[in-house]
Structures are given as structure tokens and as C-alpha cells.
Design a protein around this motif. Structure first.
Motif, PDB file in Angstrom:
ATOM      1  N   THR A   1     -25.617  33.099 -38.461  1.00  0.00           N
ATOM      2  CA  THR A   1     -25.165  31.911 -39.179  1.00  0.00           C
ATOM      3  C   THR A   1     -23.753  32.112 -39.701  1.00  0.00           C
ATOM      4  N   PHE A   2     -23.504  33.296 -40.273  1.00  0.00           N
ATOM      5  CA  PHE A   2     -22.174  33.591 -40.808  1.00  0.00           C
ATOM      6  C   PHE A   2     -21.123  33.566 -39.703  1.00  0.00           C
TER       7      PHE A   2
ATOM      8  N   LYS B   1     -21.267  31.832 -37.009  1.00  0.00           N
ATOM      9  CA  LYS B   1     -21.068  30.433 -36.618  1.00  0.00           C
ATOM     10  C   LYS B   1     -20.066  29.753 -37.562  1.00  0.00           C
ATOM     11  N   TYR B   2     -20.134  30.111 -38.856  1.00  0.00           N
ATOM     12  CA  TYR B   2     -19.181  29.551 -39.810  1.00  0.00           C
ATOM     13  C   TYR B   2     -17.763  30.078 -39.546  1.00  0.00           C
TER      14      TYR B   2
ATOM     15  N   VAL C   1     -14.417  28.693 -45.507  1.00  0.00           N
ATOM     16  CA  VAL C   1     -15.809  29.044 -45.208  1.00  0.00           C
ATOM     17  C   VAL C   1     -16.684  28.815 -46.441  1.00  0.00           C
TER      18      VAL C   1
ATOM     19  N   ASN D   1     -17.329  25.149 -46.797  1.00  0.00           N
ATOM     20  CA  ASN D   1     -18.333  24.683 -45.826  1.00  0.00           C
ATOM     21  C   ASN D   1     -19.740  25.124 -46.223  1.00  0.00           C
ATOM     22  N   PHE D   2     -19.877  26.364 -46.713  1.00  0.00           N
ATOM     23  CA  PHE D   2     -21.182  26.817 -47.213  1.00  0.00           C
ATOM     24  C   PHE D   2     -21.689  25.879 -48.301  1.00  0.00           C
TER      25      PHE D   2
ATOM     26  N   ASN E   1     -22.598  22.342 -47.034  1.00  0.00           N
ATOM     27  CA  ASN E   1     -23.870  22.305 -46.305  1.00  0.00           C
ATOM     28  C   ASN E   1     -25.066  22.503 -47.235  1.00  0.00           C
TER      29      ASN E   1
END
Length: 168
Positions: A47-48, A50-51, A140, A143-144, A147
Motif C-alpha cells: 500500500t505504501f 502504491k502511494y 503522501v 493523500n493518506f 483517503n
């Protein structure tokens, strides 16, 4: 017979400090040693990554700037050693009364200018690297958070009513 000092033990080791059970219990990080292991570590890494995917080019640039900065920083002491050797050779030649012996300040000055340029370039590369990385970290993190906020908005209110906020 002398009385033992309160800050020492029988084995003459200090009573306080790392591993001695002092007031900080092994230092300021002592309380953090019993952390919980991640349950889905590989999935979290995926997941990280992908970010981080949209920032691949920036990350490659950061790597290049880091390598360049490190190379320039490593070259500096080697060149400084060359200047010191030249200075030492000139002084020794003068002390030994070698005819026409002088210290080659022109060579030493050239090396000093090159060193200045190397260290300035290293500092610039290091600054650019930090600037790009801080930008990536902010984006990042944004975005975290975005989301997570979207996920919380989608969850029904009933979920929050049934779950305690703190584990007992």
C-alpha cells in the motif's frame, strides 16, 4: 572502612544508566521497547509503495542527488590531504635548507578553491534532496489523510456507536 557511594553498586558499576534500572528505565526509549508487531506487514508495504508510485521520478532524482552529495563530501578530505601534503613538503624542504625550496601556495590555493566548490555543490545537492523529499512526504501524508477521511465518511454511524474509542 569507607562507606559505599549511593550512586555505585558493589561491583563498582554505576547505579544509573543504560540497563541499570535508573530513573529513566534504560533511557528515554526504554518505555517504547514493547511495541506491537504489524499484523499485515507485506500488505502495508504494498500500500505504501502504491502511494509512492506517482513520485518515482522524484525519488530517482533524490537518489541521484544523495549519491552526488555523498561523493563530493567524500572527495573533500582526500583533496584536503593533498594540500596538506604539499604544504608539509614545502615546509620540510625549507627546514632542511634545500636551495630554492618554497611552499607552493598557488597549488594550495587552487585546491582550496576546488574544495570550496565541492562543498558548496554538496550542500546544494543535499538541500535539493531534502526539499524534494519533504515535498513527497507532505503529498503522501496528505493523500493518506484524505483517503482515511473518505473512508470514515463512508462508514455508517452505527459502526461508531458500537465500537469503543479506547481498548479497556
Amino acid at each position: 572502612m569507607t562507606q559505599p557511594n549511593d550512586s555505585t553498586r558493589r561491583d563498582n558499576k554505576p547505579a544509573f544508566g543504560p540497563g541499570r534500572g535508573g530513573p529513566m528505565a534504560g533511557g528515554p526509549m526504554g518505555a517504547m521497547s514493547g511495541g506491537e508487531k504489524a499484523k499485515k506487514f507485506p500488505e502495508g508495504n504494498e500500500t505504501f509503495l502504491k502511494y509512492l508510485a506517482p513520485y518515482r521520478v522524484s525519488l530517482v532524482l533524490v537518489l541521484i542527488f544523495a549519491i552526488a552529495s555523498t561523493i563530493f563530501t567524500i572527495l573533500g578530505p582526500k583533496m584536503l590531504g593533498n594540500a596538506t601534503t604539499k604544504l608539509f613538503q614545502g615546509i620540510v624542504a625549507k627546514v632542511m635548507h634545500v636551495p630554492g625550496a618554497t611552499v607552493d601556495f598557488h597549488y594550495i590555493g587552487r585546491i582550496a578553491i576546488i574544495l570550496l566548490c565541492l562543498y558548496v555543490a554538496s550542500a546544494i545537492f543535499s538541500f535539493i534532496q531534502g526539499y524534494i523529499m519533504s515535498g513527497i512526504a507532505m503529498k503522501v501524508t496528505y493523500n493518506f489523510r484524505k483517503n482515511i477521511a473518505e473512508k470514515i465518511k463512508r462508514m455508517p454511524l452505527k459502526y461508531f456507536d458500537t465500537k469503543p474509542t479506547v481498548k479497556p
